[in-house]
Design a protein around this motif. Structure first.
Motif, mmCIF file in Angstrom:
data_model
loop_
_atom_site.group_PDB
_atom_site.id
_atom_site.type_symbol
_atom_site.label_atom_id
_atom_site.label_comp_id
_atom_site.label_asym_id
_atom_site.label_seq_id
_atom_site.Cartn_x
_atom_site.Cartn_y
_atom_site.Cartn_z
ATOM 1 N N GLU A 132 0.835 -1.203 0.000
ATOM 2 C CA GLU A 132 0.000 0.000 0.000
ATOM 3 C C GLU A 132 0.872 1.255 0.000
ATOM 4 O OE1 GLU A 132 -3.688 1.885 2.642
ATOM 5 O OE2 GLU A 132 -2.659 0.043 3.259
ATOM 6 N N GLY A 133 0.444 2.257 -0.760
ATOM 7 C CA GLY A 133 1.171 3.518 -0.832
ATOM 8 C C GLY A 133 2.341 3.513 -1.785
ATOM 9 N N THR A 134 2.404 2.537 -2.703
ATOM 10 C CA THR A 134 3.513 2.462 -3.656
ATOM 11 C C THR A 134 3.366 3.561 -4.715
ATOM 12 O OG1 THR A 134 3.603 0.083 -3.339
ATOM 13 C CG2 THR A 134 4.733 0.970 -5.272
#
Length: 227
Positions: A132-134
């Motif tokens: 998540e948040g890549t």
């Protein structure tokens, strides 16, 4: 006939019949079978206590859905443990030094955990491939890296078990051969080498137990991600 150090890892044959299946089934005969008495003997009680301890340790990180795998994981742990320990005895063969056998154990069990996750919660299983948040530019590279790390898991399981047991057996054979060769020439050095061999044998017993536990523990962790 001159034998190499790696001949101990070749599968035994009798009249052209491979005996690896017999070496896999023989350890099961050593387990005491439960009787019909209310109070069992000390050996059966110790066996039940060890199996309960192993099962409890493996089931701690899993939820109730993962407890369905308790019998399979505990049986695999008991089989690997007995095979590894019996392989340290003289004139025996250790099937877990064969990469083909370890991969035959690792790949189907890993695939079963993966298919379990894809069936029960496909979105969460596929979400492991992309943290998540890549950042957007890194998404293709991270998906490729995570997919590679996922597919390499069964290979790592099989190679880890094979390499550790093979290295231990080779070291024991090398040091024992050196101690016998040095006996008529340098008796004091030979005695010192035998002392090192004794310590190495104790270490190898610990490695045989630890590697069986690590193999099953990693499978339970893979299962934890998919249930």
């Amino acid at each position: 006939m001159n034998l190499s150090f790696f001949d101990q890892f070749s599968s035994p044959y009798l009249f052209g019949i491979p005996l690896i299946l017999l070496s896999l089934l023989f350890p099961a005969l050593l387990f005491p079978s439960p009787g019909n008495r209310w109070i069992s003997n000390r050996l059966s009680t110790l066996q039940l206590w060890l199996l309960y301890l192993i099962t409890k340790q493996l089931m701690i990180p899993l939820n109730k859905n993962g407890h369905k795998w308790a019998l399979m994981l505990t049986s695999l742990m008991a089989m690997l443990l007995t095979i590894n320990l019996l392989g340290l005895l003289p004139y025996t063969f250790t099937p877990t030094t064969q990469l083909s056998m370890n991969m035959a154990l690792a790949f189907p069990l890993w695939l079963a955990t993966l298919l379990t996750g894809l069936r029960n919660k496909p979105s969460a299983s596929l979400a492991h491939l992309l943290p998540e948040g890549t950042p957007t530019p890194l998404i293709p590279a991270l998906i490729l890296i995570e997919t590679t790390s996922l597919l390499i898991r069964p290979l790592a399981l099989g190679v880890r078990l094979t390499a550790n047991l093979t290295a231990g057996h080779l070291l024991i054979q090398l040091i024992s051969t050196a101690s016998i060769a040095l006996m008529p020439i340098l008796p004091a050095v030979s005695i010192l080498t035998m002392a090192i061999l004794l310590l190495l044998t104790i270490l190898e017993v610990a490695v045989a137990m630890i590697q069986a536990y690590v193999f099953v523990l990693l499978l339970s962790l893979y299962l934890q991600e998919n249930i």
